[in-house]
Design a protein around this motif. Structure first.
Motif, PDB file in Angstrom:
ATOM      1  N   SER A   3     -14.643   9.132  21.073  1.00  0.00           N
ATOM      2  CA  SER A   3     -13.628   8.110  20.827  1.00  0.00           C
ATOM      3  C   SER A   3     -13.734   7.622  19.401  1.00  0.00           C
ATOM      4  N   GLY A   4     -12.612   7.223  18.851  1.00  0.00           N
ATOM      5  CA  GLY A   4     -12.606   6.738  17.476  1.00  0.00           C
ATOM      6  C   GLY A   4     -11.200   6.542  16.969  1.00  0.00           C
ATOM      7  N   ALA A   5     -11.086   6.367  15.664  1.00  0.00           N
ATOM      8  CA  ALA A   5      -9.772   6.107  15.066  1.00  0.00           C
ATOM      9  C   ALA A   5      -9.746   6.566  13.616  1.00  0.00           C
ATOM     10  N   GLN A   6      -8.572   6.942  13.180  1.00  0.00           N
ATOM     11  CA  GLN A   6      -8.294   7.118  11.749  1.00  0.00           C
ATOM     12  C   GLN A   6      -7.576   5.849  11.326  1.00  0.00           C
ATOM     13  N   ILE A   7      -8.181   5.059  10.438  1.00  0.00           N
ATOM     14  CA  ILE A   7      -7.572   3.779  10.065  1.00  0.00           C
ATOM     15  C   ILE A   7      -7.266   3.732   8.571  1.00  0.00           C
ATOM     16  N   SER A   8      -6.231   2.957   8.243  1.00  0.00           N
ATOM     17  CA  SER A   8      -5.857   2.710   6.847  1.00  0.00           C
ATOM     18  C   SER A   8      -5.482   1.241   6.714  1.00  0.00           C
ATOM     19  N   ILE A   9      -5.797   0.674   5.555  1.00  0.00           N
ATOM     20  CA  ILE A   9      -5.378  -0.704   5.256  1.00  0.00           C
ATOM     21  C   ILE A   9      -4.434  -0.645   4.060  1.00  0.00           C
ATOM     22  N   TYR A  10      -3.303  -1.299   4.185  1.00  0.00           N
ATOM     23  CA  TYR A  10      -2.312  -1.320   3.107  1.00  0.00           C
ATOM     24  C   TYR A  10      -2.101  -2.746   2.622  1.00  0.00           C
ATOM     25  N   ALA A  63      -9.337  -8.471   5.008  1.00  0.00           N
ATOM     26  CA  ALA A  63      -8.312  -8.094   4.018  1.00  0.00           C
ATOM     27  C   ALA A  63      -7.186  -9.131   4.014  1.00  0.00           C
ATOM     28  N   ALA A  64      -6.756  -9.564   5.188  1.00  0.00           N
ATOM     29  CA  ALA A  64      -5.629 -10.501   5.294  1.00  0.00           C
ATOM     30  C   ALA A  64      -5.988 -11.872   4.720  1.00  0.00           C
ATOM     31  N   LYS A  65      -7.272 -12.211   4.737  1.00  0.00           N
ATOM     32  CA  LYS A  65      -7.673 -13.507   4.173  1.00  0.00           C
ATOM     33  C   LYS A  65      -7.510 -13.559   2.656  1.00  0.00           C
ATOM     34  N   SER A  66      -7.194 -12.430   2.031  1.00  0.00           N
ATOM     35  CA  SER A  66      -6.790 -12.428   0.619  1.00  0.00           C
ATOM     36  C   SER A  66      -5.482 -13.188   0.439  1.00  0.00           C
ATOM     37  N   GLY A  67      -4.742 -13.394   1.537  1.00  0.00           N
ATOM     38  CA  GLY A  67      -3.442 -14.053   1.469  1.00  0.00           C
ATOM     39  C   GLY A  67      -2.305 -13.097   1.173  1.00  0.00           C
ATOM     40  N   LYS A  68      -2.632 -11.868   0.823  1.00  0.00           N
ATOM     41  CA  LYS A  68      -1.605 -10.864   0.539  1.00  0.00           C
ATOM     42  C   LYS A  68      -1.057 -10.297   1.848  1.00  0.00           C
ATOM     43  N   HIS A  69       0.171  -9.796   1.775  1.00  0.00           N
ATOM     44  CA  HIS A  69       0.732  -9.087   2.925  1.00  0.00           C
ATOM     45  C   HIS A  69      -0.095  -7.814   3.138  1.00  0.00           C
ATOM     46  N   CYS A  70      -0.761  -7.725   4.277  1.00  0.00           N
ATOM     47  CA  CYS A  70      -1.637  -6.591   4.588  1.00  0.00           C
ATOM     48  C   CYS A  70      -1.233  -5.976   5.920  1.00  0.00           C
ATOM     49  N   ALA A 121      -3.227 -15.347  11.997  1.00  0.00           N
ATOM     50  CA  ALA A 121      -2.030 -14.974  12.751  1.00  0.00           C
ATOM     51  C   ALA A 121      -1.642 -13.540  12.410  1.00  0.00           C
ATOM     52  N   SER A 122      -1.180 -12.803  13.397  1.00  0.00           N
ATOM     53  CA  SER A 122      -0.819 -11.409  13.160  1.00  0.00           C
ATOM     54  C   SER A 122       0.362 -11.013  14.043  1.00  0.00           C
ATOM     55  N   ALA A 123       1.059  -9.992  13.590  1.00  0.00           N
ATOM     56  CA  ALA A 123       2.084  -9.327  14.393  1.00  0.00           C
ATOM     57  C   ALA A 123       1.655  -7.873  14.503  1.00  0.00           C
ATOM     58  N   ALA A 124       1.948  -7.259  15.629  1.00  0.00           N
ATOM     59  CA  ALA A 124       1.488  -5.881  15.826  1.00  0.00           C
ATOM     60  C   ALA A 124       2.484  -5.122  16.675  1.00  0.00           C
ATOM     61  N   VAL A 194      -0.811  -3.282  12.675  1.00  0.00           N
ATOM     62  CA  VAL A 194      -1.033  -4.733  12.699  1.00  0.00           C
ATOM     63  C   VAL A 194      -0.719  -5.285  11.311  1.00  0.00           C
ATOM     64  N   SER A 195       0.013  -6.395  11.279  1.00  0.00           N
ATOM     65  CA  SER A 195       0.503  -6.943  10.016  1.00  0.00           C
ATOM     66  C   SER A 195       0.167  -8.428   9.910  1.00  0.00           C
ATOM     67  N   ALA A 196      -0.144  -8.889   8.694  1.00  0.00           N
ATOM     68  CA  ALA A 196      -0.338 -10.322   8.436  1.00  0.00           C
ATOM     69  C   ALA A 196       0.351 -10.691   7.135  1.00  0.00           C
TER      70      ALA A 196
END
Lengths: 202, 202
Positions: A3-10, A63-70, A121-124, A194-196
């Motif tokens: 089990s696992g995932a391929q993840i990316s942060i934008y 990453a989202a705590k940077s305040g940027k749209h992530c 807070a997040s939307a997904a 997942v988006s913030a």
């Protein structure tokens, strides 16, 4: 079972490298229980769901705590044929006899209720794919029923379900979807976004 | 048969809104053959594969021509149970009798060879999920064999296959994977990520 995932942060900022590098330490508490491998598209995390989901959550929140749209995207899989088994994937989250669907829904709901609060807070949205079974839609409808009661349900969309709320509850919801639905030894995958901090009005 | 995608574009720049808005006119030639619906997470495109993939390609290339690191993610589906059929999805790309796997591989290779050149280098990875069949791994191994001969194959990764090359060939490869593998009337989905202008060394 593998089990696992391929993840990316934008991070939608000129300093996207800085935001990502600044968030990486969020993975430190999990590194002894995860295999990690990065290329120019994504980072592979191999491990049990109870490690994988908190790791993804903490990385996303950092990453989202940077305040940027992530945005975090993850291609998540358990039980993929052709993938080797690995001790790092040992889990008590699934396996064993198949429990009745109603009991699995209750376990899923309890997991979301006891999720830690991240104050992010997040939307997904995500899609659950159950392979190797002719009744995969029963499992998906069972999962949708859980989602509607989860407290994180936003709405059904074409091809996916939209969630919203604290990132802790949102990641716990998706973890429960992966672990509680589909055959215990089956091949189940999730396509998760997942988006913030989005500037777009919902 | 219903087909479409939930797509998102992630430009890694402070001006991400400007890059996205600037690229949207790339969809204009396709709008009469697509249903388009946007929220804070993604844009739904409903239409036939031969419209959907060129539209995604042109949108991605237009955004990437900003020179910024841009990623497109798409959750692509055909034949999802529970989705209504729609005239906008009428296609000659699949349906009808099941052709032998070898013949479908050849059709897929020809489609990639005749893809238009966009002059935009890209890297991509995708996962193909074939539901509702007990031999879904045969279809996936057939698809992998096509990919290895496609000219866009980079390498196999855990949970996905990595592609690279001109965005024209890359999107044509993924379109062929969706249309040529899995049962003609079956439920087939793709989790696709395409990237341009990444600063990360491959």
């Amino acid at each position: 079972m593998y089990s696992g995932a391929q993840i990316s942060i934008y991070p939608m900022t000129d300093d996207f490298v800085g935001v990502i590098v600044g968030a990486l330490s969020a993975l430190d508490p999990y590194r002894d229980r995860l295999q990690v491998e990065t290329d120019d598209i994504s980072t592979l995390l191999v491990g049990a769901p109870e490690v994988l989901f908190p790791a993804m959550r903490d990385l996303f929140v950092a990453a989202a705590k940077s305040g940027k749209h992530c945005v975090l995207h993850a291609t998540i899989s358990r039980g993929c044929p052709g993938e080797p088994d690995d001790a790092v994937c040992y889990t008590t989250e699934y396996g064993g006899p198949v429990l009745p669907l109603e009991q699995r829904k209750q376990m899923a709901l309890q997991a979301v209720q006891s999720a830690p609060v991240t104050d992010m807070a997040s939307a997904a949205q995500f899609s659950l794919y159950v392979m190797d079974t002719n009744d995969h839609m029963d499992e998906i409808y069972g999962c949708i029923d859980f989602l509607r009661q989860s407290g994180t349900f936003d709405r059904a969309k074409n091809f996916c379900t939209k969630l919203g709320g604290d990132a802790g509850a949102v990641f716990a919801t998706v973890q429960a979807a992966l672990c509680r639905f589909g055959p215990p030894e089956g091949h189940v995958t999730i396509d998760l976004t997942v988006s913030a901090n989005s500037p777009t009005v919902r």
